[in-house]
Write a protein that holds these residues in place. Sequence first.
Motif, PDB file in Angstrom:
ATOM      1  N   HIS A  21      22.956  55.475  -9.108  1.00  0.00           N
ATOM      2  CA  HIS A  21      23.114  56.340 -10.287  1.00  0.00           C
ATOM      3  C   HIS A  21      24.585  56.536 -10.605  1.00  0.00           C
ATOM      4  O   HIS A  21      25.460  56.151  -9.831  1.00  0.00           O
ATOM      5  CB  HIS A  21      22.431  57.699 -10.090  1.00  0.00           C
ATOM      6  N   HIS A  30      17.383  60.726  -9.990  1.00  0.00           N
ATOM      7  CA  HIS A  30      18.315  60.626 -11.112  1.00  0.00           C
ATOM      8  C   HIS A  30      18.926  59.232 -11.156  1.00  0.00           C
ATOM      9  O   HIS A  30      19.287  58.671 -10.131  1.00  0.00           O
ATOM     10  CB  HIS A  30      19.398  61.705 -11.102  1.00  0.00           C
ATOM     11  N   HIS A  57      31.263  60.033 -10.344  1.00  0.00           N
ATOM     12  CA  HIS A  57      31.028  59.055  -9.280  1.00  0.00           C
ATOM     13  C   HIS A  57      30.001  58.010  -9.645  1.00  0.00           C
ATOM     14  O   HIS A  57      29.145  58.212 -10.495  1.00  0.00           O
ATOM     15  CB  HIS A  57      30.660  59.735  -7.955  1.00  0.00           C
ATOM     16  N   SER A  71      27.142  55.864  -7.592  1.00  0.00           N
ATOM     17  CA  SER A  71      26.399  56.014  -6.343  1.00  0.00           C
ATOM     18  C   SER A  71      25.716  54.699  -5.996  1.00  0.00           C
ATOM     19  O   SER A  71      25.070  54.076  -6.837  1.00  0.00           O
ATOM     20  CB  SER A  71      25.341  57.109  -6.493  1.00  0.00           C
ATOM     21  N   TYR A  82      30.839  60.542   0.019  1.00  0.00           N
ATOM     22  CA  TYR A  82      31.628  60.127  -1.145  1.00  0.00           C
ATOM     23  C   TYR A  82      32.995  59.656  -0.680  1.00  0.00           C
ATOM     24  O   TYR A  82      33.679  60.368   0.066  1.00  0.00           O
ATOM     25  CB  TYR A  82      31.850  61.304  -2.094  1.00  0.00           C
ATOM     26  N   GLU A  97      29.843  56.692  -3.963  1.00  0.00           N
ATOM     27  CA  GLU A  97      28.992  57.398  -3.003  1.00  0.00           C
ATOM     28  C   GLU A  97      28.104  56.404  -2.264  1.00  0.00           C
ATOM     29  O   GLU A  97      27.454  55.571  -2.907  1.00  0.00           O
ATOM     30  CB  GLU A  97      28.106  58.400  -3.772  1.00  0.00           C
TER      31      GLU A  97
HETATM   32 FE   LIG Z   1      25.321  61.074  -6.470  1.00  0.00          FE
END
Ligand SMILES: [Fe+2]
Length: 321
Positions: A167, A210, A224, A226, A265, A275
């Motif tokens: 994400h 998400h 960020h 991910s 992270y 991340e």
């Molecule tokens: Fe995240």
Amino acid sequence: MTAIRGFVGASRREGVLGIHSMDNFNMFVPDLKKAQEFYTAFGLDVREEGNLLGLYTFGHGHRWGSLTEGPSKKMSFLSFGVFEDDLQMFRGHVEGQGVKLIDPPPGFESNGFWFRDHDGNLIELRVAEKTSPSQKSETSNISVAANQAAAPLRSKAETVHPRRLAHILIFTRDVDRAIIFYTSVLGLRLSDRSGDGIAFLHGVHGSDHHLVAFAKSDAPGLHHLSWDVGSINEVGLGAMQMADKGFSRGWGLGRHVLGSNYFHYVRDPWGSYSEYSSDIDYVSADHDWQAGDHAPEDAFYIWGPTPPSDFTTNYEGESQT
Ligand SMILES: [Fe+2]
């Protein structure tokens, strides 16, 4: 023991218009060499493609992102995947929402169409394979029987290679407007939120909790990227692999509340993060997730170290060293 799973085709909620994947992104960075060093160390397959760097994961043919040299780090566009037989209806739907279609940025081909979101971010909807997972991603916590050693020698630890882009979290001036735009125009659904501070959205055709999220700031920007890995061990190992290469700033190991994923992270050279994420919640195509609104102190992380004081600072546009 790891169960062997058969091939799972792309999941879909019939009769509902919505993007199915975060297909790819493009970002300007001030130094492609530095970017190549960072994302290679992170475990990605970084390829020089003309004047771009392509970000791939090993064992997967999809280009998750591309980097273009620019004056400062800046998210350039987000591209979302749609099913081929939805494209024409989607175009009419987007225009019907009063959104003006625009030309693609120079140098980028499109089989879809482009527009700007509520914050002016450049967005593409394109026909693409569904790259968001169609079932919950497999994770493992390998244990061994008595009288055996589970951990390898440190020198023998394998390099962590993320499996996919999971994400993207971007800053927005207005979380409510972001929710309205991305649900009504792109057909995403709200998973969970924390007041007007942060919101997490999933795809209606089956996706992680998400695939895009929004955090409040006074300007747009990337917080960020991910990347999914297969175990908590890989989250920790990835963090160590980065620290060993000089990228020790970041936050983790911890576990989030909203999405439930284990995280670490790593701060990139421009003040945003990549991340390592594992075991995030999953929302199936046939499930109506009940969105919640949670108090900030109850919604950020269950356990982990105290985050860096500037963890949620939006550095976009400022040069970082
Ligand atoms: Fe995240």
